[in-house]
Motif scaffolding. Sequence first.
Motif, PDB file in Angstrom:
ATOM      1  N   ILE A 188       0.865  -1.174   0.000  1.00  0.00           N
ATOM      2  CA  ILE A 188       0.000   0.000   0.000  1.00  0.00           C
ATOM      3  C   ILE A 188       0.901   1.223   0.000  1.00  0.00           C
ATOM      4  CG2 ILE A 188      -1.633   1.339   1.381  1.00  0.00           C
ATOM      5  CD1 ILE A 188      -2.651  -1.319   2.511  1.00  0.00           C
ATOM      6  N   ASP A 189       0.639   2.160  -0.887  1.00  0.00           N
ATOM      7  CA  ASP A 189       1.350   3.433  -0.869  1.00  0.00           C
ATOM      8  C   ASP A 189       0.758   4.228   0.287  1.00  0.00           C
ATOM      9  OD1 ASP A 189       2.475   5.910  -1.213  1.00  0.00           O
ATOM     10  OD2 ASP A 189       1.898   6.114  -3.316  1.00  0.00           O
ATOM     11  N   PHE A 190       1.423   4.183   1.444  1.00  0.00           N
ATOM     12  CA  PHE A 190       0.876   4.761   2.666  1.00  0.00           C
ATOM     13  C   PHE A 190       0.584   6.247   2.518  1.00  0.00           C
ATOM     14  CE2 PHE A 190       1.236   6.874   6.753  1.00  0.00           C
ATOM     15  CZ  PHE A 190       0.315   6.161   7.505  1.00  0.00           C
ATOM     16  N   ASN A 191       1.522   7.004   1.951  1.00  0.00           N
ATOM     17  CA  ASN A 191       1.329   8.453   1.834  1.00  0.00           C
ATOM     18  C   ASN A 191       0.117   8.786   0.977  1.00  0.00           C
ATOM     19  OD1 ASN A 191       3.549   9.015   3.444  1.00  0.00           O
ATOM     20  ND2 ASN A 191       4.946   9.045   1.707  1.00  0.00           N
ATOM     21  N   SER A 192      -0.009   8.122  -0.138  1.00  0.00           N
ATOM     22  CA  SER A 192      -1.142   8.349  -1.028  1.00  0.00           C
ATOM     23  C   SER A 192      -2.450   7.943  -0.356  1.00  0.00           C
ATOM     24  CB  SER A 192      -0.932   7.579  -2.332  1.00  0.00           C
ATOM     25  OG  SER A 192      -2.074   7.615  -3.122  1.00  0.00           O
ATOM     26  N   ALA A 193      -2.468   6.790   0.305  1.00  0.00           N
ATOM     27  CA  ALA A 193      -3.673   6.312   0.986  1.00  0.00           C
ATOM     28  C   ALA A 193      -4.057   7.249   2.123  1.00  0.00           C
ATOM     29  CB  ALA A 193      -3.452   4.900   1.518  1.00  0.00           C
ATOM     30  N   MET A 194      -3.079   7.755   2.853  1.00  0.00           N
ATOM     31  CA  MET A 194      -3.348   8.673   3.961  1.00  0.00           C
ATOM     32  C   MET A 194      -3.924   9.981   3.431  1.00  0.00           C
ATOM     33  SD  MET A 194      -3.112   8.650   7.215  1.00  0.00           S
ATOM     34  CE  MET A 194      -3.155   9.771   8.573  1.00  0.00           C
ATOM     35  N   ASN A 195      -3.333  10.514   2.366  1.00  0.00           N
ATOM     36  CA  ASN A 195      -3.845  11.755   1.785  1.00  0.00           C
ATOM     37  C   ASN A 195      -5.281  11.584   1.317  1.00  0.00           C
ATOM     38  OD1 ASN A 195      -1.502  13.211   2.225  1.00  0.00           O
ATOM     39  ND2 ASN A 195      -0.636  12.696   0.237  1.00  0.00           N
ATOM     40  N   ARG A 196      -5.569  10.476   0.663  1.00  0.00           N
ATOM     41  CA  ARG A 196      -6.930  10.232   0.184  1.00  0.00           C
ATOM     42  C   ARG A 196      -7.893  10.062   1.347  1.00  0.00           C
ATOM     43  NH1 ARG A 196      -7.482   5.965  -4.193  1.00  0.00           N
ATOM     44  NH2 ARG A 196      -6.392   7.590  -5.300  1.00  0.00           N
ATOM     45  N   ALA A 197      -7.498   9.330   2.380  1.00  0.00           N
ATOM     46  CA  ALA A 197      -8.376   9.125   3.534  1.00  0.00           C
ATOM     47  C   ALA A 197      -8.669  10.446   4.236  1.00  0.00           C
ATOM     48  CB  ALA A 197      -7.744   8.125   4.507  1.00  0.00           C
ATOM     49  N   LEU A 198      -7.664  11.297   4.370  1.00  0.00           N
ATOM     50  CA  LEU A 198      -7.882  12.594   5.013  1.00  0.00           C
ATOM     51  C   LEU A 198      -8.773  13.482   4.159  1.00  0.00           C
ATOM     52  CD1 LEU A 198      -4.348  13.287   6.491  1.00  0.00           C
ATOM     53  CD2 LEU A 198      -6.430  12.653   7.714  1.00  0.00           C
ATOM     54  N   LYS A 199      -8.611  13.424   2.849  1.00  0.00           N
ATOM     55  CA  LYS A 199      -9.471  14.204   1.948  1.00  0.00           C
ATOM     56  C   LYS A 199     -10.910  13.706   2.054  1.00  0.00           C
ATOM     57  CE  LYS A 199      -7.907  14.568  -2.175  1.00  0.00           C
ATOM     58  NZ  LYS A 199      -7.628  14.306  -3.587  1.00  0.00           N
ATOM     59  N   ASP A 200     -11.099  12.390   2.138  1.00  0.00           N
ATOM     60  CA  ASP A 200     -12.440  11.822   2.272  1.00  0.00           C
ATOM     61  C   ASP A 200     -13.085  12.221   3.594  1.00  0.00           C
ATOM     62  OD1 ASP A 200     -12.263  10.633  -0.187  1.00  0.00           O
ATOM     63  OD2 ASP A 200     -11.976   8.601   0.572  1.00  0.00           O
ATOM     64  N   GLN A 201     -12.282  12.314   4.661  1.00  0.00           N
ATOM     65  CA  GLN A 201     -12.809  12.726   5.958  1.00  0.00           C
ATOM     66  C   GLN A 201     -13.303  14.162   5.915  1.00  0.00           C
ATOM     67  OE1 GLN A 201      -9.743  12.203   8.891  1.00  0.00           O
ATOM     68  NE2 GLN A 201     -10.325  10.097   9.311  1.00  0.00           N
ATOM     69  N   LYS A 202     -12.626  15.009   5.157  1.00  0.00           N
ATOM     70  CA  LYS A 202     -12.986  16.425   5.093  1.00  0.00           C
ATOM     71  C   LYS A 202     -14.169  16.692   4.184  1.00  0.00           C
ATOM     72  CE  LYS A 202      -8.382  18.044   6.172  1.00  0.00           C
ATOM     73  NZ  LYS A 202      -7.168  18.677   5.684  1.00  0.00           N
ATOM     74  N   SER A 203     -14.466  15.761   3.262  1.00  0.00           N
ATOM     75  CA  SER A 203     -15.583  15.986   2.350  1.00  0.00           C
ATOM     76  C   SER A 203     -16.889  15.882   3.129  1.00  0.00           C
ATOM     77  CB  SER A 203     -15.554  14.980   1.198  1.00  0.00           C
ATOM     78  OG  SER A 203     -15.927  13.710   1.649  1.00  0.00           O
ATOM     79  N   PRO A 204     -17.917  16.649   2.732  1.00  0.00           N
ATOM     80  CA  PRO A 204     -19.183  16.661   3.469  1.00  0.00           C
ATOM     81  C   PRO A 204     -19.840  15.291   3.572  1.00  0.00           C
ATOM     82  CG  PRO A 204     -19.216  18.246   1.644  1.00  0.00           C
ATOM     83  CD  PRO A 204     -17.914  17.516   1.586  1.00  0.00           C
ATOM     84  N   SER A 205     -19.640  14.440   2.570  1.00  0.00           N
ATOM     85  CA  SER A 205     -20.267  13.112   2.595  1.00  0.00           C
ATOM     86  C   SER A 205     -19.395  12.076   3.272  1.00  0.00           C
ATOM     87  CB  SER A 205     -20.560  12.662   1.165  1.00  0.00           C
ATOM     88  OG  SER A 205     -19.350  12.543   0.439  1.00  0.00           O
ATOM     89  N   GLY A 206     -18.208  12.466   3.723  1.00  0.00           N
ATOM     90  CA  GLY A 206     -17.314  11.519   4.375  1.00  0.00           C
ATOM     91  C   GLY A 206     -16.717  10.506   3.431  1.00  0.00           C
ATOM     92  N   GLY A 207     -16.707  10.818   2.137  1.00  0.00           N
ATOM     93  CA  GLY A 207     -16.124   9.906   1.164  1.00  0.00           C
ATOM     94  C   GLY A 207     -17.072   8.843   0.667  1.00  0.00           C
ATOM     95  N   ASN A 208     -18.342   8.959   1.005  1.00  0.00           N
ATOM     96  CA  ASN A 208     -19.302   7.935   0.617  1.00  0.00           C
ATOM     97  C   ASN A 208     -20.263   8.426  -0.456  1.00  0.00           C
ATOM     98  OD1 ASN A 208     -18.275   6.208   2.549  1.00  0.00           O
ATOM     99  ND2 ASN A 208     -19.534   7.096   4.134  1.00  0.00           N
ATOM    100  N   SER A 209     -19.847   9.377  -1.262  1.00  0.00           N
ATOM    101  CA  SER A 209     -20.751   9.966  -2.239  1.00  0.00           C
ATOM    102  C   SER A 209     -21.197   8.968  -3.303  1.00  0.00           C
ATOM    103  CB  SER A 209     -20.094  11.170  -2.909  1.00  0.00           C
ATOM    104  OG  SER A 209     -18.909  10.762  -3.544  1.00  0.00           O
TER     105      SER A 209
END
Length: 142
Positions: free
Chosen positions: A43-64
């Motif tokens: 797993i590319d940890f840095n990329s996965a972490m950036n995506r997870a943090l971006k999903d957390q900040k999105s209003p839908s929580g990444g579940n759009s």
Amino acid sequence: MAINLDRLVGFHHTAVSLRTDRMEVIAGNLANANTPGYKAQDIDFNSAMNRALKDQKSPSGGNSNLVRTHESHMTGGPRSASSFDMQYRIPEQPDTGDGNTVEVQAERNRFLDNGLRYQASVEFLNSKIKGMKKALSSNGGQ
């Protein structure tokens, strides 16, 4: 004043979750070290972490992309690291003839490194929670 626990521990919780997923992937590589044709993954940890943090900040929580068509359906939770950013590892040593790309010593080193980083993330998470407990107990008498 409302306390937002996601703000308090969100980053460290995400890091622990991703480190756990990465540990499972590396353990799978080690378990398949003698399986002909097995391709080592990571797993590319840095990329996965950036995506997870971006999903957390999105209003839908990444579940759009999830739609509930009935009220008794479960809502989708955050994606795990294993659902994205999986990559095949490029071996540093020549092929041994069986097509397996697992380099056992390198995988052990990655496993140990990830374990240490996991432990550090858990310690950060614990210190955040202890700090919050201390703040709540000191303000409890007011």
